[in-house]
Design an enzyme around this catalytic site. Structure first.
Site, mmCIF file in Angstrom:
data_model
loop_
_atom_site.group_PDB
_atom_site.id
_atom_site.type_symbol
_atom_site.label_atom_id
_atom_site.label_comp_id
_atom_site.label_asym_id
_atom_site.label_seq_id
_atom_site.Cartn_x
_atom_site.Cartn_y
_atom_site.Cartn_z
ATOM 1 N N HIS A 195 0.835 -1.205 0.000
ATOM 2 C CA HIS A 195 0.000 0.000 0.000
ATOM 3 C C HIS A 195 0.870 1.257 0.000
ATOM 4 O O HIS A 195 0.683 2.150 -0.839
ATOM 5 C CB HIS A 195 -0.912 -0.020 1.230
ATOM 6 C CG HIS A 195 -1.738 1.205 1.409
ATOM 7 N ND1 HIS A 195 -3.063 1.275 1.053
ATOM 8 C CD2 HIS A 195 -1.438 2.429 1.916
ATOM 9 C CE1 HIS A 195 -3.544 2.476 1.322
ATOM 10 N NE2 HIS A 195 -2.569 3.204 1.855
ATOM 11 N N GLU A 196 1.804 1.326 0.932
ATOM 12 C CA GLU A 196 2.603 2.538 1.066
ATOM 13 C C GLU A 196 3.523 2.745 -0.135
ATOM 14 O O GLU A 196 3.740 3.879 -0.573
ATOM 15 C CB GLU A 196 3.416 2.496 2.362
ATOM 16 C CG GLU A 196 2.581 2.461 3.632
ATOM 17 C CD GLU A 196 1.600 3.614 3.771
ATOM 18 O OE1 GLU A 196 1.818 4.663 3.134
ATOM 19 O OE2 GLU A 196 0.611 3.462 4.502
ATOM 20 N N HIS A 199 1.974 4.639 -2.813
ATOM 21 C CA HIS A 199 2.114 6.099 -2.676
ATOM 22 C C HIS A 199 3.462 6.555 -3.215
ATOM 23 O O HIS A 199 3.562 7.603 -3.862
ATOM 24 C CB HIS A 199 1.985 6.509 -1.214
ATOM 25 C CG HIS A 199 0.613 6.364 -0.637
ATOM 26 N ND1 HIS A 199 -0.520 6.790 -1.293
ATOM 27 C CD2 HIS A 199 0.179 5.848 0.556
ATOM 28 C CE1 HIS A 199 -1.584 6.552 -0.541
ATOM 29 N NE2 HIS A 199 -1.181 5.977 0.577
#
Length: 281
Positions: A195-196, A199
């Site tokens: 997920h990170e 980003h």
């Protein structure tokens, strides 16, 4: 009676610990600026023009150099320490999740630092200036004991000058217990890093902007009013907009076991951001 009292206290403590660890996903990545949202929209226009031109070509695999930094309060697993096996499993998860989108991660180095202040996300810039390695195309991941109640946070790609504060801030901070085999209930299969790192490649949350506006500026991620919690069988938080919530998308807040995909549009956007801001840096 004393034994019963102690036993009850122990059970209560265990229950409190379980309640504390089984909390909803929390991402500390900062809200994108208006300028960064404009970059997303501009990339979306370029991608649409390229698709319309019919000039398709096979996408070369993006190979990302990775540096793991374990920052713990002690060498105890409960103090933020992460073993080599856990890190190997985390790298494997990253490669499994990103391989369908022609992205591969190559571990270039691992270091460990015992510093109780840094382990709790104190003096972030000082820590990163001491530990960061590689260039702006290198992914630095910091596994820490505590990061303000979040499971992780990362920085979006943008134009930076090598050696500037923005250059050093770049990377991802990850709660150590979210790695495969960690103690973060429902979030210990390695999905937090996936997920990170999304980003780090420029992606927003799938629920960015709610049911109105351009959302995450990726055309094939349906609008979503709010983050998903858990792993529901289905969800449609924007019933007046086409498409059900992308609950299996890595950029939602679902349980790790619920994560299965990025969309084709997200894959293209990650490539656009990487080629524009990181490749060759």
């Amino acid at each position: 009676m004393l034994f019963q009292t102690l036993a009850m206290a122990g059970l209560m403590a265990q229950s409190a610990f379980a309640a504390a660890t089984a909390k909803p996903f929390a991402c500390g990545t900062k809200e994108p600026t208006a300028e960064h949202k404009a970059i997303h929209k501009a990339l979306a226009v370029k991608e649409a023009e390229f698709a319309a031109s019919g000039n398709f070509s096979a996408q070369a695999t993006i190979n990302v150099d990775v540096y793991f930094h374990v920052v713990a309060a002690s060498t105890s697993l409960s103090d933020g320490y992460v073993t080599d096996t856990m890190l190997t499993n985390q790298l494997n998860v990253m490669n499994q999740h990103y391989a369908p989108y022609n992205i591969a991660f190559v571990l270039k180095g691992t270091d460990r630092t015992i510093n109780s202040n840094w382990a709790s996300d104190g003096a972030e810039l000082t820590m990163k200036k001491a530990l960061r390695k590689g260039t702006y195309r290198s992914l630095n991941i910091y596994f820490q004991k505590a990061i303000g109640g979040n499971l992780g946070y990362c920085y979006f790609p943008t134009t930076v000058t090598s050696g500037s504060n923005d250059f050093y801030y770049d990377g991802c901070s990850i709660l150590y217990s979210s790695v495969p085999g960690g103690s973060a209930t429902n979030y210990n299969l390695g999905g937090t890093v996936t997920h990170e790192v999304g980003h780090w490649f420029g992606l927003y949350h799938t629920f960015q902007g709610g049911c109105t506006g351009s959302g995450d500026s990726v055309a094939d991620t349906p609008a979503q009013a709010s983050a998903t919690s858990g792993c529901p069988s289905s969800r449609d938080s924007c019933p007046n907009v086409a498409g059900a919530d992308p609950i299996h998308n890595y950029m939602d807040y679902s349980y790790d076991i619920c994560y299965t995909e990025f969309t084709a549009g997200q894959s293209t956007r990650m490539t656009s951001f990487y080629n524009t801001y990181r490749a060759g840096k």
